[in-house]
Write a protein that holds these residues in place. Structure first.
Motif, PDB file in Angstrom:
ATOM      1  N   GLN A 135      37.849  52.395  37.764  1.00 30.08           N
ATOM      2  CA  GLN A 135      37.811  52.623  39.199  1.00 30.08           C
ATOM      3  C   GLN A 135      36.822  51.671  39.867  1.00 30.08           C
ATOM      4  O   GLN A 135      35.705  51.475  39.377  1.00 30.08           O
ATOM      5  CB  GLN A 135      37.403  54.075  39.499  1.00 30.08           C
ATOM      6  CG  GLN A 135      38.371  55.109  38.937  1.00 30.08           C
ATOM      7  CD  GLN A 135      37.880  56.518  39.159  1.00 30.08           C
ATOM      8  OE1 GLN A 135      36.683  56.806  39.044  1.00 30.08           O
ATOM      9  NE2 GLN A 135      38.788  57.429  39.470  1.00 30.08           N
ATOM     10  N   GLU A 136      37.237  51.091  40.992  1.00 31.09           N
ATOM     11  CA  GLU A 136      36.377  50.195  41.744  1.00 31.09           C
ATOM     12  C   GLU A 136      35.392  50.985  42.600  1.00 31.09           C
ATOM     13  O   GLU A 136      35.663  52.122  42.986  1.00 31.09           O
ATOM     14  CB  GLU A 136      37.213  49.293  42.657  1.00 31.09           C
ATOM     15  CG  GLU A 136      38.176  48.398  41.913  1.00 31.09           C
ATOM     16  CD  GLU A 136      38.963  47.508  42.872  1.00 31.09           C
ATOM     17  OE1 GLU A 136      38.661  47.550  44.097  1.00 31.09           O
ATOM     18  OE2 GLU A 136      39.860  46.802  42.410  1.00 31.09           O
ATOM     19  N   PRO A 137      34.251  50.404  42.953  1.00 35.05           N
ATOM     20  CA  PRO A 137      33.314  51.072  43.871  1.00 35.05           C
ATOM     21  C   PRO A 137      33.940  51.285  45.242  1.00 35.05           C
ATOM     22  O   PRO A 137      34.769  50.495  45.701  1.00 35.05           O
ATOM     23  CB  PRO A 137      32.146  50.089  43.957  1.00 35.05           C
ATOM     24  CG  PRO A 137      32.255  49.225  42.738  1.00 35.05           C
ATOM     25  CD  PRO A 137      33.714  49.125  42.439  1.00 35.05           C
ATOM     26  N   VAL A 138      33.550  52.398  45.877  1.00 40.27           N
ATOM     27  CA  VAL A 138      33.949  52.648  47.259  1.00 40.27           C
ATOM     28  C   VAL A 138      33.007  51.925  48.214  1.00 40.27           C
ATOM     29  O   VAL A 138      33.419  51.413  49.255  1.00 40.27           O
ATOM     30  CB  VAL A 138      33.958  54.162  47.538  1.00 40.27           C
ATOM     31  CG1 VAL A 138      34.139  54.453  49.022  1.00 40.27           C
ATOM     32  CG2 VAL A 138      35.053  54.841  46.720  1.00 40.27           C
ATOM     33  N   SER A 139      31.732  51.881  47.863  1.00 42.10           N
ATOM     34  CA  SER A 139      30.761  51.149  48.668  1.00 42.10           C
ATOM     35  C   SER A 139      29.637  50.641  47.782  1.00 42.10           C
ATOM     36  O   SER A 139      29.348  51.221  46.727  1.00 42.10           O
ATOM     37  CB  SER A 139      30.191  52.031  49.791  1.00 42.10           C
ATOM     38  OG  SER A 139      29.388  53.060  49.256  1.00 42.10           O
ATOM     39  N   ILE A 140      29.005  49.551  48.234  1.00 46.96           N
ATOM     40  CA  ILE A 140      27.882  48.938  47.526  1.00 46.96           C
ATOM     41  C   ILE A 140      26.788  48.693  48.552  1.00 46.96           C
ATOM     42  O   ILE A 140      27.033  48.089  49.603  1.00 46.96           O
ATOM     43  CB  ILE A 140      28.293  47.612  46.860  1.00 46.96           C
ATOM     44  CG1 ILE A 140      29.435  47.847  45.849  1.00 46.96           C
ATOM     45  CG2 ILE A 140      27.104  46.947  46.175  1.00 46.96           C
ATOM     46  CD1 ILE A 140      30.066  46.576  45.330  1.00 46.96           C
ATOM     47  N   LYS A 141      25.573  49.160  48.282  1.00 50.23           N
ATOM     48  CA  LYS A 141      24.489  49.026  49.251  1.00 50.23           C
ATOM     49  C   LYS A 141      23.221  48.567  48.542  1.00 50.23           C
ATOM     50  O   LYS A 141      22.786  49.190  47.575  1.00 50.23           O
ATOM     51  CB  LYS A 141      24.245  50.364  49.943  1.00 50.23           C
ATOM     52  CG  LYS A 141      23.133  50.335  50.982  1.00 50.23           C
ATOM     53  CD  LYS A 141      22.962  51.719  51.606  1.00 50.23           C
ATOM     54  CE  LYS A 141      21.843  51.709  52.644  1.00 50.23           C
ATOM     55  NZ  LYS A 141      21.657  53.057  53.239  1.00 50.23           N
ATOM     56  N   ARG A 142      22.653  47.486  49.016  1.00 50.95           N
ATOM     57  CA  ARG A 142      21.384  47.003  48.484  1.00 50.95           C
ATOM     58  C   ARG A 142      20.268  47.858  49.083  1.00 50.95           C
ATOM     59  O   ARG A 142      20.060  47.886  50.301  1.00 50.95           O
ATOM     60  CB  ARG A 142      21.187  45.537  48.833  1.00 50.95           C
ATOM     61  CG  ARG A 142      20.014  44.868  48.131  1.00 50.95           C
ATOM     62  CD  ARG A 142      20.283  44.673  46.649  1.00 50.95           C
ATOM     63  NE  ARG A 142      19.237  43.870  46.001  1.00 50.95           N
ATOM     64  CZ  ARG A 142      19.136  43.684  44.696  1.00 50.95           C
ATOM     65  NH1 ARG A 142      20.032  44.237  43.873  1.00 50.95           N
ATOM     66  NH2 ARG A 142      18.181  42.918  44.186  1.00 50.95           N
TER      67      ARG A 142
END
Length: 828
Positions: free
Chosen positions: A262-269
């Motif tokens: 499954q791919e990420p839904v969101s990515i946050k630094r």
């Protein structure tokens, strides 16, 4: 648990109540009968995943290490004849296993047994030695005992002169256990007897005809042969059949579960060193990621809960968090980052007494845990975070399109989505487990999971697989045992498979609680049962101040429902005499139940004999099980209608069923969607993506956040709001009985083994429904009626229907796709 304490617990568990002057239950329905057709018994073991130790034709795989004694095959049985003691043993050694052997002793003096993890010394006088499960034909009645042949003598029970000192410490307790009727009478002296021995690490259990007689730890032998015994009486023939083994551990997920990337839904630094990745929902799994470049170490944090925008590294209860360190650089390509291992989730013979073995996941997966968020700490900002994948474990036959539900209440739609996904997400182990705390099946958890799986997915072999697991790895609560009858009944009704039922029916007799019943048909609870084993609800604070007594209303409601279901199943497989005996026993118990437990002045049920307290549990369980007489239903339902959700998500399944089945559907829906912290609305508003074990952490501080028994609306909404349920086993006939519950519309798809049933109804100026059935299903239809309604139309044409209270009941079954309307008087 120390041996002495275990014995006290065993004695309390199996104490038999005193007589109260009525007829005792017939022996045929109190314990399994294994004298039936041998071919059926053989097929039953194969269907439960066992491997034959004996092929029924010759002695391939067996040997006689003695120069005397005769072993021969007769009509699919092994017959042993000798004038001195000898043993026939397997050629192969086994370590951890569950072995099953049926023994028929000869008449007269006789003694036999099953050797396990035993040894062979060809140069010794006593060539075979080691562990033995005793089959004792004497008046001593120690069948099912644990003996150490040609070595240490009696282990359990123990006796002076035949036991070592260490075992004599529990002489009194062990002899007392074998003097209790349930163990002393477990052997069928003149018939077939099934011995089942389970060895997991140092933990050994022995069962005789479904009754556990021994649970003991011993470290002397970790592996050895399986053997059968002739005791040496000249002219006597000892008979053996259905010799099977299941090597342990079994890992159901190896065959029945797949990993989905499954791919990420969101990515946050988050900051210079940390990146937060959200996969949208919690799932059991781990991650695959490109190997980070650089030097030194980094960390991968896995979590179910956020706190202030970060993964909560100290979450409450058993909400999950874990960290796995990784080393930067040195490799190319992708790697699997496993989650940390919780020892309790992989324990096969833990020190906690009550727990059976945990259900393992495949070693090749690496370890998994439930998480939604991942924090990568110590990796540079130019790392390709978008290439990280969660490897989520789901049943490899799960079909997202198998079911659907939507209605005019958006909160209810969100609850459906939560509960359906909860069933999907908890298929990760290949059998139904209790979330992530122990990863073991519990009977009540499994039943609630099962009935919700039926309404959400089109392939539900996991239900039958979990049933078989639990029959071999049962747990301790009183009411959990009858849930095994419920599981078998639900699987039979769903599948219509009489052969499956026939292969398991006899073993279910040990799950009805009959051994605790008095002569009035009611179950007794001794002090230990009242303090520990009788559940009523879980956790303890969810019992609405229930008062525990010797005759407990909730326990007896479960017992009566179980024996009524046993009667129905017995009838289905041609065991009419059993069916009549179960029916008679149920009728006796129901009469006693009403006489002793119903408070006539209050019009409701007491918690038990000896108290005037009435909890909601003492009333909605009898109502859900159909035990309330017709003339008492209105009073009980009226009393319950004034109550809130004073029970756990587990018991709420039955509370809601009682309301839906007795005209209180709007109250049921109000409770499901109520404000406050005791509803499914509270769960969805919290942001969880898998249902909880309890309504909130304050009601169960150690609760799981991934517990399928908290997903009851997954079955309640299709069964009652859409109104679709099986009317006959195998879904040859369905019931369509929608409950509008104040909604203006609802539509959805309900899976069945014959194909989906589609429902669409509206409830505005009048009630209108379109039903689309598979070709091989017909449906009985029962629709809501207003006071002014005048009749029913199918595809615009009047049809025969009877108005009964606030329902219209159609005379004829419907087929195919039809639109049905409840007509109203013409307006002026």
């Amino acid at each position: 648990m120390p041996t002495r304490n275990y014995l006290l617990l065993l004695l309390l568990l199996i104490a038999v109540p005193s007589s109260t002057g009525q007829d005792a239950p017939p022996a045929a329905i109190t314990k399994p009968a294994f004298d039936s057709n041998n071919q059926d018994s053989y097929a039953a073991m194969i269907s439960r995943g066992y491997t034959p130790l004996f092929n029924g034709k010759d002695l391939t795989g067996w040997r006689n290490p003695y120069p005397f004694g005769e072993a021969k095959v007769v009509d699919g049985e092994i017959h042993l004849l000798a004038d001195k003691k000898f043993f026939l043993v397997t050629e192969k050694k086994y370590s951890d296993f569950r072995v099953s052997v049926e023994i028929h002793l000869p008449e007269g003096p006789a003694n036999s047994g099953v050797m396990f993890r035993c040894h062979v010394d060809p140069d010794a006088d006593k060539k075979v030695f080691g562990y033995q499960a005793e089959c004792d034909g004497s008046d001593r009645r120690w069948s099912g005992g644990f003996f150490d042949e040609a070595r240490r003598g009696w282990i359990w029970p123990s006796t002076p002169g035949r036991s070592e000192k260490q075992f004599l410490e529990h002489e009194t307790q062990s002899k007392a256990a074998f003097a209790t009727p349930i163990i002393a009478n477990a052997l069928n002296r003149n018939g077939w007897n099934r011995f089942e021995i389970t060895c997991v690490k140092d933990l050994i259990t022995i069962e005789l005809n479904g009754i556990q007689t021994v649970r003991f730890r011993d470290t002397t032998d970790a592996s050895g042969f399986i053997g059968i015994q002739h005791h040496g009486e000249e002219g006597q023939t000892y008979r053996f059949r259905n010799l099977f083994i299941k090597e342990l551990p079994q890992v159901p997920a190896e065959r029945h579960v797949s990993l989905t990337e499954q791919e990420p839904v969101s990515i946050k630094r988050i900051n210079d060193t940390t990146t937060l990745i959200d996969f949208g929902k919690v799932a059991f799994g781990n991650i695959a990621m490109p190997v980070p470049s650089g030097r030194g170490t980094a960390a991968v944090h896995f979590g179910e809960k956020l706190k202030d925008g970060r993964i909560d590294q100290n979450p409450p209860g058993t909400v999950r968090y874990g960290m796995t360190p990784i080393r930067l650089g040195g490799q190319m390509g992708n790697w699997i980052v496993p989650t940390p291992v919780d020892a309790r989730n992989i324990e096969q013979a833990g020190l906690i007494y009550a727990n059976p073995p945990a259900v393992l996941t495949p070693a090749q997966w690496r370890s998994v845990m439930p998480f939604r968020w991942v924090e990568i700490e110590g990796v540079s900002s130019d790392y390709p975070f978008d290439l990280i994948r969660r490897r989520a474990a789901f049943s490899n036959t799960w079909n997202d399109d198998a079911s659907s539900f939507e209605c005019s209440d958006e909160t209810l739609n969100r609850i459906w989505d939560l509960c359906k996904y909860s069933i999907k997400a908890t298929t990760f182990a290949g059998v139904y487990v209790d979330g992530d705390r122990e990863r073991i099946p519990y009977e009540a958890d499994a039943y609630l999971n099962q009935i919700s799986h039926y309404t959400t997915d089109s392939d539900v072999t996991m239900a039958a697989r979990t049933f078989d697991w639990l029959m071999e790895n049962g747990t301790w609560p009183t009411e959990w045992a009858p849930h095994m009858v419920f599981m078998a009944h639900a699987e039979w009704v769903y599948s219509g498979d009489n052969d499956w039922l026939k292969h398991r029916y006899e073993s279910l007799k040990t799950k009805t609680l009959m051994h605790r019943s008095g002569d009035d048909g009611l179950i007794r609870s001794d002090e230990s049962d009242q303090k520990r084993h009788d559940i009523v609800d879980w956790p303890q604070k969810e019992r609405d101040s229930f008062v525990f007594t010797e005759i407990n209303t909730v326990v007896n409601a479960f017992h009566i429902e179980a024996i009524e279901q046993m009667a129905e199943m017995a009838r289905a497989i041609g065991k009419d005499s059993d069916a009549e005996a179960f029916e008679a026993r149920a009728e006796l118990a129901k009469q006693s139940f009403q006489k002793l437990l119903f408070d006539e002045s209050a019009g409701i049920y007491r918690d038990g004999v000896g108290t005037d307290h009435s909890s909601i549990h003492a009333n909605f369980f009898p109502l859900a099980f159909g035990l309330v007489p017709e003339d008492k239903i209105a009073g009980v339902t009226e009393w319950l209608s004034k109550k809130q959700m004073q029970c756990s998500p587990y018991a709420a399944q039955y509370f809601m069923e009682a309301l839906f089945n007795h005209g209180r559907d709007e109250q049921a829906l109000d409770l499901i969607t109520a404000d406050g912290d005791r509803s499914w609305k509270h769960m969805v508003d919290s942001g969880t993506t898998i249902s909880w074990e309890a309504w909130d952490l304050k009601y169960k501080p150690n609760q799981d956040w991934n517990h399928a028994w908290g997903a009851a609306p997954a079955n309640l909404l299709p069964r009652f709001v859409l109104g679709v349920q099986p009317a006959t086993p195998g879904w040859t006939t369905a019931t369509v009985r929608p409950c509008p519950c104040g909604l203006t519309f609802a539509h959805g798809k309900v899976p069945t083994p014959r194909g989906p049933i589609d429902i669409e109804w509206t409830n505005k100026t009048h009630f209108k429904i379109t039903v689309t059935l598979p070709e091989t299903i017909s449906a009985k239809v029962d629709l809501p009626a207003t006071k002014a309604s005048t009749g029913v139309l199918i595809d615009g044409q009047p049809v025969a229907a009877t108005k009964s209270g606030d329902r219209w009941i159609l005379k004829d079954e419907v087929h195919g796709s039809v639109t049905i309307e409840v007509t109203q008087p013409a307006s002026n």
